[in-house]
Motif scaffolding. Structure first.
Motif, mmCIF file in Angstrom:
data_model
loop_
_atom_site.group_PDB
_atom_site.id
_atom_site.type_symbol
_atom_site.label_atom_id
_atom_site.label_comp_id
_atom_site.label_asym_id
_atom_site.label_seq_id
_atom_site.Cartn_x
_atom_site.Cartn_y
_atom_site.Cartn_z
ATOM 1 N N VAL A 108 -59.448 -42.761 -35.846
ATOM 2 C CA VAL A 108 -60.539 -43.120 -36.752
ATOM 3 C C VAL A 108 -60.413 -42.374 -38.074
ATOM 4 O O VAL A 108 -60.569 -42.951 -39.152
ATOM 5 C CB VAL A 108 -61.908 -42.850 -36.085
ATOM 6 C CG1 VAL A 108 -63.046 -42.974 -37.080
ATOM 7 C CG2 VAL A 108 -62.116 -43.792 -34.918
ATOM 8 N N LEU A 109 -60.097 -41.084 -38.005
ATOM 9 C CA LEU A 109 -59.952 -40.303 -39.240
ATOM 10 C C LEU A 109 -58.781 -40.783 -40.082
ATOM 11 O O LEU A 109 -58.891 -40.872 -41.309
ATOM 12 C CB LEU A 109 -59.775 -38.823 -38.908
ATOM 13 C CG LEU A 109 -61.049 -38.081 -38.539
ATOM 14 C CD1 LEU A 109 -60.704 -36.669 -38.073
ATOM 15 C CD2 LEU A 109 -62.004 -38.034 -39.704
ATOM 16 N N VAL A 110 -57.665 -41.098 -39.465
ATOM 17 C CA VAL A 110 -56.505 -41.581 -40.216
ATOM 18 C C VAL A 110 -56.851 -42.876 -40.937
ATOM 19 O O VAL A 110 -56.517 -43.049 -42.116
ATOM 20 C CB VAL A 110 -55.289 -41.758 -39.276
ATOM 21 C CG1 VAL A 110 -54.195 -42.567 -39.928
ATOM 22 C CG2 VAL A 110 -54.754 -40.404 -38.862
ATOM 23 N N ASP A 111 -57.517 -43.780 -40.253
ATOM 24 C CA ASP A 111 -57.897 -45.047 -40.878
ATOM 25 C C ASP A 111 -58.874 -44.842 -42.030
ATOM 26 O O ASP A 111 -58.769 -45.486 -43.073
ATOM 27 C CB ASP A 111 -58.513 -45.994 -39.847
ATOM 28 C CG ASP A 111 -57.484 -46.526 -38.870
ATOM 29 O OD1 ASP A 111 -56.271 -46.463 -39.184
ATOM 30 O OD2 ASP A 111 -57.894 -47.003 -37.790
ATOM 31 N N ASN A 112 -59.826 -43.940 -41.853
ATOM 32 C CA ASN A 112 -60.835 -43.714 -42.894
ATOM 33 C C ASN A 112 -60.314 -42.897 -44.065
ATOM 34 O O ASN A 112 -60.861 -42.972 -45.165
ATOM 35 C CB ASN A 112 -62.063 -43.029 -42.300
ATOM 36 C CG ASN A 112 -62.866 -43.975 -41.440
ATOM 37 O OD1 ASN A 112 -62.866 -45.183 -41.644
ATOM 38 N ND2 ASN A 112 -63.542 -43.433 -40.456
ATOM 39 N N LEU A 113 -59.292 -42.101 -43.852
ATOM 40 C CA LEU A 113 -58.778 -41.252 -44.932
ATOM 41 C C LEU A 113 -57.628 -41.881 -45.710
ATOM 42 O O LEU A 113 -57.172 -41.310 -46.694
ATOM 43 C CB LEU A 113 -58.336 -39.906 -44.365
ATOM 44 C CG LEU A 113 -59.458 -39.010 -43.857
ATOM 45 C CD1 LEU A 113 -58.887 -37.746 -43.236
ATOM 46 C CD2 LEU A 113 -60.419 -38.659 -44.971
ATOM 47 N N LYS A 114 -57.147 -43.049 -45.313
ATOM 48 C CA LYS A 114 -56.037 -43.692 -46.020
ATOM 49 C C LYS A 114 -56.326 -43.908 -47.505
ATOM 50 O O LYS A 114 -55.487 -43.595 -48.340
ATOM 51 C CB LYS A 114 -55.663 -45.009 -45.354
ATOM 52 C CG LYS A 114 -54.804 -44.819 -44.140
ATOM 53 C CD LYS A 114 -54.433 -46.151 -43.530
ATOM 54 C CE LYS A 114 -53.629 -45.927 -42.263
ATOM 55 N NZ LYS A 114 -53.309 -47.186 -41.595
ATOM 56 N N PRO A 115 -57.497 -44.430 -47.897
ATOM 57 C CA PRO A 115 -57.743 -44.630 -49.332
ATOM 58 C C PRO A 115 -57.848 -43.311 -50.103
ATOM 59 O O PRO A 115 -57.490 -43.247 -51.272
ATOM 60 C CB PRO A 115 -59.064 -45.393 -49.399
ATOM 61 C CG PRO A 115 -59.495 -45.667 -48.017
ATOM 62 C CD PRO A 115 -58.585 -44.972 -47.089
ATOM 63 N N PHE A 116 -58.312 -42.266 -49.467
ATOM 64 C CA PHE A 116 -58.496 -40.993 -50.150
ATOM 65 C C PHE A 116 -57.189 -40.245 -50.347
ATOM 66 O O PHE A 116 -57.057 -39.451 -51.256
ATOM 67 C CB PHE A 116 -59.475 -40.104 -49.381
ATOM 68 C CG PHE A 116 -60.860 -40.655 -49.331
ATOM 69 C CD1 PHE A 116 -61.640 -40.684 -50.479
ATOM 70 C CD2 PHE A 116 -61.379 -41.162 -48.159
ATOM 71 C CE1 PHE A 116 -62.917 -41.202 -50.441
ATOM 72 C CE2 PHE A 116 -62.647 -41.683 -48.115
ATOM 73 C CZ PHE A 116 -63.421 -41.713 -49.261
ATOM 74 N N ARG A 117 -56.235 -40.505 -49.518
ATOM 75 C CA ARG A 117 -54.976 -39.763 -49.584
ATOM 76 C C ARG A 117 -54.283 -39.988 -50.925
ATOM 77 O O ARG A 117 -53.806 -39.046 -51.554
ATOM 78 C CB ARG A 117 -54.073 -40.169 -48.434
ATOM 79 C CG ARG A 117 -52.823 -39.380 -48.370
ATOM 80 C CD ARG A 117 -52.034 -39.723 -47.154
ATOM 81 N NE ARG A 117 -50.828 -38.910 -47.161
ATOM 82 C CZ ARG A 117 -50.030 -38.757 -46.159
ATOM 83 N NH1 ARG A 117 -50.291 -39.357 -45.035
ATOM 84 N NH2 ARG A 117 -48.960 -38.038 -46.250
ATOM 85 N N LYS A 118 -54.232 -41.220 -51.387
ATOM 86 C CA LYS A 118 -53.587 -41.500 -52.666
ATOM 87 C C LYS A 118 -54.349 -40.853 -53.825
ATOM 88 O O LYS A 118 -53.743 -40.297 -54.731
ATOM 89 C CB LYS A 118 -53.489 -43.009 -52.874
ATOM 90 C CG LYS A 118 -52.531 -43.663 -51.901
ATOM 91 C CD LYS A 118 -52.496 -45.163 -52.104
ATOM 92 C CE LYS A 118 -51.604 -45.777 -51.048
ATOM 93 N NZ LYS A 118 -51.609 -47.224 -51.091
ATOM 94 N N ASN A 119 -55.671 -40.892 -53.776
ATOM 95 C CA ASN A 119 -56.480 -40.279 -54.826
ATOM 96 C C ASN A 119 -56.299 -38.755 -54.842
ATOM 97 O O ASN A 119 -56.215 -38.155 -55.911
ATOM 98 C CB ASN A 119 -57.951 -40.609 -54.652
ATOM 99 C CG ASN A 119 -58.245 -42.069 -54.933
ATOM 100 O OD1 ASN A 119 -57.476 -42.742 -55.623
ATOM 101 N ND2 ASN A 119 -59.321 -42.580 -54.375
ATOM 102 N N LEU A 120 -56.240 -38.153 -53.680
ATOM 103 C CA LEU A 120 -56.067 -36.698 -53.614
ATOM 104 C C LEU A 120 -54.700 -36.274 -54.128
ATOM 105 O O LEU A 120 -54.580 -35.284 -54.844
ATOM 106 C CB LEU A 120 -56.261 -36.216 -52.180
ATOM 107 C CG LEU A 120 -57.684 -36.223 -51.651
ATOM 108 C CD1 LEU A 120 -57.698 -35.864 -50.178
ATOM 109 C CD2 LEU A 120 -58.549 -35.257 -52.432
ATOM 110 N N LEU A 121 -53.682 -37.047 -53.788
ATOM 111 C CA LEU A 121 -52.347 -36.706 -54.268
ATOM 112 C C LEU A 121 -52.237 -36.831 -55.769
ATOM 113 O O LEU A 121 -51.628 -36.002 -56.436
ATOM 114 C CB LEU A 121 -51.293 -37.584 -53.575
ATOM 115 C CG LEU A 121 -51.035 -37.282 -52.101
ATOM 116 C CD1 LEU A 121 -50.073 -38.303 -51.514
ATOM 117 C CD2 LEU A 121 -50.459 -35.904 -51.948
ATOM 118 N N THR A 122 -52.828 -37.859 -56.364
ATOM 119 C CA THR A 122 -52.751 -38.019 -57.818
ATOM 120 C C THR A 122 -53.578 -36.949 -58.526
ATOM 121 O O THR A 122 -53.201 -36.493 -59.597
ATOM 122 C CB THR A 122 -53.230 -39.412 -58.238
ATOM 123 O OG1 THR A 122 -54.542 -39.640 -57.744
ATOM 124 C CG2 THR A 122 -52.296 -40.486 -57.719
#
Length: 83
Positions: free
Chosen positions: A66-80
């Motif tokens: 559940v966490l992996v699915d919910n954090l997918k959109p945030f991962r790209k934003n955090l990296l940038t």
């Protein structure tokens, strides 16, 4: 999907408990040397806490999915933002 898999496995887990006689061991643990309801309450609380700990460990994979699915959109934003 993981939750459905867990629900599908529950009857099998019940048969494992019955085959291993864990239910009889738990009953023996709760009934042995109980003099009053206070002792029975303490033993049953301890048994429930220990069973809850095992249930939480088994649900860790569901939480992770559940966490992996919910954090997918945030991962790209955090990296940038970090770069």
């Amino acid at each position: 999907m993981s939750l459905l898999a867990l629900l599908a496995v529950l009857p099998w887990m019940n048969s494992v408990v019955a085959a291993g006689r864990f239910d009889k061991l738990m009953q023996h643990l709760l009934k042995g040397n109980v003099k009053d309801l206070g002792q029975l309450y303490q033993r049953s609380t301890t048994a429930m806490m220990s069973l809850t700990a095992f249930l939480n460990v088994s649900s860790a994979t569901i939480d992770q999915d559940v966490l992996v699915d919910n954090l997918k959109p945030f991962r790209k934003n955090l990296l940038t933002n970090l770069l």
